[in-house]
Design an enzyme around this catalytic site. Structure first.
Site, short mmCIF file in Angstrom:
data_model
loop_
_atom_site.label_atom_id
_atom_site.label_comp_id
_atom_site.label_asym_id
_atom_site.label_seq_id
_atom_site.Cartn_x
_atom_site.Cartn_y
_atom_site.Cartn_z
N GLU A 63 8.19 -20.78 2.49
CA GLU A 63 8.11 -19.31 2.23
C GLU A 63 8.82 -18.97 0.99
OE1 GLU A 63 9.51 -15.17 4.55
OE2 GLU A 63 10.53 -16.85 5.14
N ASP A 79 13.18 -7.58 1.91
CA ASP A 79 14.20 -7.37 2.92
C ASP A 79 14.97 -8.48 3.12
OD1 ASP A 79 11.52 -8.25 3.65
OD2 ASP A 79 11.80 -7.51 5.45
N TRP A 94 1.07 -7.05 2.07
CA TRP A 94 1.37 -7.80 0.72
C TRP A 94 1.08 -9.17 0.52
CZ3 TRP A 94 5.62 -8.46 -3.06
CH2 TRP A 94 6.83 -8.89 -2.39
N ASP A 95 1.65 -9.72 1.86
CA ASP A 95 1.28 -11.39 1.77
C ASP A 95 -0.10 -11.63 1.69
OD1 ASP A 95 3.81 -12.73 3.75
OD2 ASP A 95 3.71 -10.63 3.49
N GLU A 152 17.22 -12.99 7.43
CA GLU A 152 17.46 -12.69 8.73
C GLU A 152 17.16 -13.84 9.82
OE1 GLU A 152 17.56 -8.07 9.50
OE2 GLU A 152 15.77 -8.83 8.80
#
Length: 514
Positions: free
Chosen positions: A474, A290, A137-138, A488
């Site tokens: 990001e 996530d 999807w990026d 994470e």
């Protein structure tokens, strides 16, 4: 008498007549004016600039305009040359992003034996940082910027890569690695095809076949969900027998790339089988979110993750878009039975979404919990996906716009959710793809003021951070307009989808000042 060479002189014809000329020779009086007026602090800056036209055309423009003064001359040079940044000078956002595309572009890939990378037949763009492979999807949001910046060749080659992945594996994996093959990501392939300018009927037919194959992947549990009346793979039967979709993963072990982290999370969830926790963590990775409070029964505890029990609004909006694109493609191919089938499927999905995922009293779309038999309480920017794909009615869009304006707009852009959890897909973070979903979706329904407001806030956040760090990141903290946090792994720079959305927004709204 010794020869000229012996005296240190260059003998006639010793240099090739075809040797390239220096900037001083090429640009003569313009060169002299630029260097004499010191319009750049470093004299090397101009001589390293790349002309955008041939020298004669630039000189003709200079003689015609006769820019007076250092500022006018500097502006002229920047119009006609790609000027490298000086020691204390930073490129503008669009120029910086254009310079990043070559750094993030990779050639076709044939992995060496033993590599976890998947073969890719055409050039592609990676997000950057630790993400050394294309992500599903990026890539859609990266493509938006590539198209805005004139790199349509890369848009087409990336689509070719995704077609290849579907043909080989039946779907587009989370990323182009072996350890991602058990899951996908939010299905944007249909919308990628909207960006294409490919006119070749054979290529279009092949891409439509790939889109139908991807749809079959997402609906692979349809038959057993109908007969068993319980979720099967990525298909969920709703209480009235209608079918919607969920995120899932075909494996129930710790993720290869987050092995230690997943085992630690499962250990905290000691009251349930570890395999169930692993599956939900993997499904959360398929969602792209996530992780987020959208998937947690306790927003502060990742061990309570229940992704597979949630019917998400964003996924079902994207699959509706897939169904409508397949129907359109079949109509173009004169396949009337296919057109009728997928029109029926799209209509049935919209009816189910309106019944179960639309909350008229709260003016929002919601995720639906199978465990609770009702929509979840989490308000998130995923509520804008039905506007983004054109699935909402005008009244629904107006209501969502009001909720967005009142509860999701932050000083620096669109909030992901309103809940602070420490997870990266929650407040205070904002993400480039969600900004575009909101801006484009609101614009589709003529909520132009709100769309432009969100766009301007986001560009300000990206610009402030870029001016401070020199990086495209990001994710961002849209409350404080600074780099984002949580998750994470450390904050990544590069960054594909931020570059893409920034360029696309500035292309749409050229008067927004970075």
């Amino acid at each position: 008498m010794p020869g000229a060479a012996a005296q240190g002189q260059t003998p006639p014809n010793a240099q090739s007549q075809h040797a390239p000329q220096s900037p001083q020779v090429l640009f003569g009086p313009l060169f002299e004016a630029v260097q004499s007026m010191r319009i750049f602090p470093d004299g090397k800056t101009f001589v390293d600039a790349v002309p955008r036209e041939d020298a004669d055309a630039i000189l003709a423009a200079w003689r015609s305009e006769r820019p007076q003064g250092a500022e006018a001359l500097r502006a002229f040079v920047r119009r006609h040359f790609d000027v490298p940044p000086g020691p204390d000078e930073r490129l503008g956002l669009r120029a910086h992003i254009a310079a990043l595309w070559p750094q993030l572009t990779r050639p076709p890939l044939t992995p060496p034996p033993g590599s976890s990378a998947l073969p890719l037949p055409a050039a592609y763009v990676v997000p950057g940082g630790r993400f050394r492979e294309p992500y599903y999807w990026d890539s859609y949001f990266t493509m938006l910027g590539l198209k805005a910046d004139g790199r349509r060749d890369l848009v087409e080659s990336m689509i070719d890569d995704f077609v290849s992945l579907i043909e080989r594996y039946g779907h587009i994996p989370n990323g182009a690695r072996t350890y991602y093959l058990s899951r996908s990501q939010p299905p944007f392939f249909a919308l990628m095809l909207d960006l294409s300018e490919q006119a070749d009927p054979a290529v279009r037919a092949r891409r439509l076949a790939a889109l139908r194959k991807e749809y079959a992947y997402w609906m692979a549990g349809e038959a057993c969900a109908k007969t068993g009346k319980k979720p099967c793979a990525r298909v969920v039967p709703m209480p009235d027998g209608s079918l919607l979709n969920r995120y899932w993963d075909d494996r129930d072990t710790p993720r290869d790339e987050s092995f230690a982290e997943d085992r630690a999370t499962a250990a905290k969830a000691s009251s349930r089988p570890a395999a169930d926790t692993y599956r939900d963590l993997r499904a959360g990775a398929e969602s792209g979110w996530d992780f987020s409070s959208r998937w947690l029964t306790d927003p502060q505890d990742l061990a309570t993750i229940r992704t597979a029990a949630i019917v998400p609004i964003d996924l079902n909006a994207l699959i509706w878009a897939m169904e409508t694109r397949i129907a359109k493609g079949c109509a173009e191919a004169a396949d009337q039975s296919c057109q009728r089938e997928f029109t029926r499927r799209a209509d049935a999905r919209k009816a189910a979404v309106d019944r179960y995922l639309w909350l008229a009293k709260e003016s929002r779309y919601a995720d639906w919990s199978r465990d609770d038999g009702k929509p979840t309480a989490v308000l998130s920017s995923a509520a804008l996906y039905p506007l983004f794909v054109g699935m909402a009615s005008p009244a629904q869009a107006k209501a969502v716009a009001a909720t967005t304006r009142g509860k999701l707009v932050a000083p620096g852009g669109l909030r992901t959710t309103g809940t602070h959890t420490g997870q990266q897909w929650d407040a205070p973070n904002g993400w480039a793809p969600l900004q575009w979903v909101a801006v484009d979706g609101l614009g589709r329904y003529d909520e132009q003021d709100l769309a432009r407001d969100i766009a301007g806030r986001w560009i300000k956040t990206v610009s402030v951070t870029y001016n401070e760090t020199g990086k495209m990141l990001e994710k961002y903290d849209v409350e404080e307009q600074r780099p984002g946090g949580g998750g994470e792994y450390p904050l990544q720079d590069g960054f594909g989808w931020t570059n893409g959305v920034t360029s696309a927004i500035l292309e749409r709204y050229p008067t927004i000042a970075p």
